[in-house]
Write a protein that holds these residues in place. Structure first.
Motif, PDB file in Angstrom:
ATOM      1  N   GLU A 149       0.088  -0.880   0.182  1.00  6.85           N
ATOM      2  CA  GLU A 149       0.806  -0.132  -0.239  1.00  6.85           C
ATOM      3  C   GLU A 149       1.084   1.249   0.223  1.00  6.85           C
ATOM      4  O   GLU A 149       1.023   2.224  -0.677  1.00  6.85           O
ATOM      5  CB  GLU A 149      -1.003  -0.145   1.425  1.00  6.85           C
ATOM      6  N   ILE A 150       2.545   1.073   0.686  1.00  8.27           N
ATOM      7  CA  ILE A 150       2.748   2.455   0.401  1.00  8.27           C
ATOM      8  C   ILE A 150       3.400   3.063  -0.484  1.00  8.27           C
ATOM      9  O   ILE A 150       3.327   4.142  -1.093  1.00  8.27           O
ATOM     10  CB  ILE A 150       3.772   2.376   2.168  1.00  8.27           C
ATOM     11  N   ARG A 252      -8.447   0.408 -11.527  1.00  8.90           N
ATOM     12  CA  ARG A 252      -9.987   0.529 -11.247  1.00  8.90           C
ATOM     13  C   ARG A 252     -10.270   1.251  -9.646  1.00  8.90           C
ATOM     14  O   ARG A 252     -10.305  -0.019  -8.722  1.00  8.90           O
ATOM     15  CB  ARG A 252     -10.688  -0.707 -11.376  1.00  8.90           C
ATOM     16  N   PRO A 253     -10.076   2.038  -8.774  1.00  9.13           N
ATOM     17  CA  PRO A 253      -9.429   2.280  -7.720  1.00  9.13           C
ATOM     18  C   PRO A 253     -11.084   1.942  -6.450  1.00  9.13           C
ATOM     19  O   PRO A 253     -11.053   1.577  -5.351  1.00  9.13           O
ATOM     20  CB  PRO A 253      -8.622   3.927  -7.244  1.00  9.13           C
ATOM     21  N   GLU A 254     -12.199   2.252  -7.356  1.00  9.46           N
ATOM     22  CA  GLU A 254     -13.282   1.959  -7.434  1.00  9.46           C
ATOM     23  C   GLU A 254     -13.545   0.984  -6.034  1.00  9.46           C
ATOM     24  O   GLU A 254     -14.783   0.737  -5.849  1.00  9.46           O
ATOM     25  CB  GLU A 254     -14.871   2.483  -7.544  1.00  9.46           C
ATOM     26  N   ILE A 255     -13.051  -0.450  -6.834  1.00  5.44           N
ATOM     27  CA  ILE A 255     -13.743  -1.830  -6.347  1.00  5.44           C
ATOM     28  C   ILE A 255     -12.591  -1.778  -5.661  1.00  5.44           C
ATOM     29  O   ILE A 255     -11.903  -3.265  -4.570  1.00  5.44           O
ATOM     30  CB  ILE A 255     -13.841  -2.623  -7.391  1.00  5.44           C
ATOM     31  N   TYR A 256     -11.362  -0.880  -5.498  1.00  2.70           N
ATOM     32  CA  TYR A 256     -10.027  -1.680  -4.064  1.00  2.70           C
ATOM     33  C   TYR A 256     -10.868  -1.391  -2.530  1.00  2.70           C
ATOM     34  O   TYR A 256      -9.792  -1.616  -1.602  1.00  2.70           O
ATOM     35  CB  TYR A 256      -8.998  -1.005  -4.539  1.00  2.70           C
ATOM     36  N   ASN A 257     -11.739  -0.849  -2.296  1.00  5.45           N
ATOM     37  CA  ASN A 257     -11.813  -0.385  -1.265  1.00  5.45           C
ATOM     38  C   ASN A 257     -12.192  -1.481  -0.153  1.00  5.45           C
ATOM     39  O   ASN A 257     -13.408  -2.552  -0.322  1.00  5.45           O
ATOM     40  CB  ASN A 257     -13.000   0.843  -0.567  1.00  5.45           C
ATOM     41  N   VAL A 258     -11.364  -1.786   1.054  1.00  8.79           N
ATOM     42  CA  VAL A 258     -11.635  -2.950   2.150  1.00  8.79           C
ATOM     43  C   VAL A 258     -11.348  -2.415   3.508  1.00  8.79           C
ATOM     44  O   VAL A 258     -10.795  -1.139   3.519  1.00  8.79           O
ATOM     45  CB  VAL A 258     -10.283  -4.158   1.117  1.00  8.79           C
TER      46      VAL A 258
END
Length: 258
Positions: A149-150, A252-258
């Motif tokens: 992530e970083i 596709r950042p809209e599906i990466y929210n975890v």
């Protein structure tokens, strides 16, 4: 743009500041004379993890940064971590300096709890990309490498190079080697990683400092002994490879929210 890169893989003698600093400064000066423009040093390169004395050692940090600044030229950048006291708290801080002084700093954000780092250091709270005359450089410190992530955050902030200072043990050196290539491939940038050698607190350091290209090719790699590495990178390769395989554009950042 071709840039000559140098890594000092230092056998850090625990708490022996004069020995460590003299070795590093001598090699920095030699690299400057050879036209090296970016030099990366290991984690806590002046002292190692000398926990009993780190707060006292931190008092030497400003002077050592000045000594480095005095021996480099106008087109040289140096990155490495030193202990730092700020507002009464101890940080493991990567300093990026040039001839003019401090350009920016990054405080290690992921502390390695199995070795007790969290009992001594305060974690940093900010990912840092430094815009320099050479490149946009993102900075990581050792355990940070395990957190994709970083590294991705730094890439999205514009990093073309990830500079990593570490004290990674020989016991897990294959993790180090794999993760360096993974961070380079997934973010399509250069990884310049300086690890320690020698032994600290009875733990054998792994060495294997390396420079990895955006396509995952290892351009140069050390063994586990004290040494220096010098190689050249072509920063244009970051953008040509990102055009060949447009991973960042395909996100596709809209599906990466975890």
């Amino acid at each position: 743009m071709l840039v000559k890169i140098g890594i000092i893989q230092l056998d850090i003698h625990l708490g022996e500041i004069n020995r460590n600093v003299n070795y590093a400064l001598s090699n920095i000066q030699n690299m400057v004379e050879k036209g090296v423009r970016l030099i990366v040093l290991p984690e806590l390169w002046t002292s190692g993890f000398d926990y009993k004395h780190l707060e006292k050692i931190a008092e030497t940090t400003p002077k050592i940064l000045q000594e480095v600044q005095q021996i480099i030229t106008a087109n040289t950048l140096v990155i490495g971590t030193l202990p730092e006291i700020k507002k009464g708290k101890l940080y493991n801080t990567a300093f990026l300096i040039d001839k003019t002084g401090l350009l920016d700093f990054y405080q290690k954000s992921h502390l390695f709890t199995p070795s007790g780092e969290d009992k001594h250091f305060t974690p940093g709270k900010k990912a840092v990309v430094v815009t320099t005359h050479l490149s946009k450089i993102g900075v990581l410190i050792c355990y940070d490498l395990r957190f994709p992530e970083i590294a991705r955050c730094l890439t999205l902030k514009g990093a073309e190079i990830l500079a990593i200072s570490a004290a990674w043990p020989l016991e897990r050196i294959e993790h180090w080697r794999i993760l360096l290539r993974a961070r380079a491939i997934e973010n399509q940038l250069f990884v310049i990683a300086a690890n320690a050698s020698g032994t600290q607190n009875k733990i054998k350091m792994g060495g294997h400092s390396a420079v990895i290209s955006p396509d995952g090719t290892c351009l140069i790699e050390a063994d586990d002994s004290e040494t220096i590495l010098i190689t050249e990178i072509d920063l244009k390769r970051v953008y040509t490879f990102r055009e060949e395989i447009p991973c960042l554009k395909s996100r596709r950042p809209e599906i990466y929210n975890v």
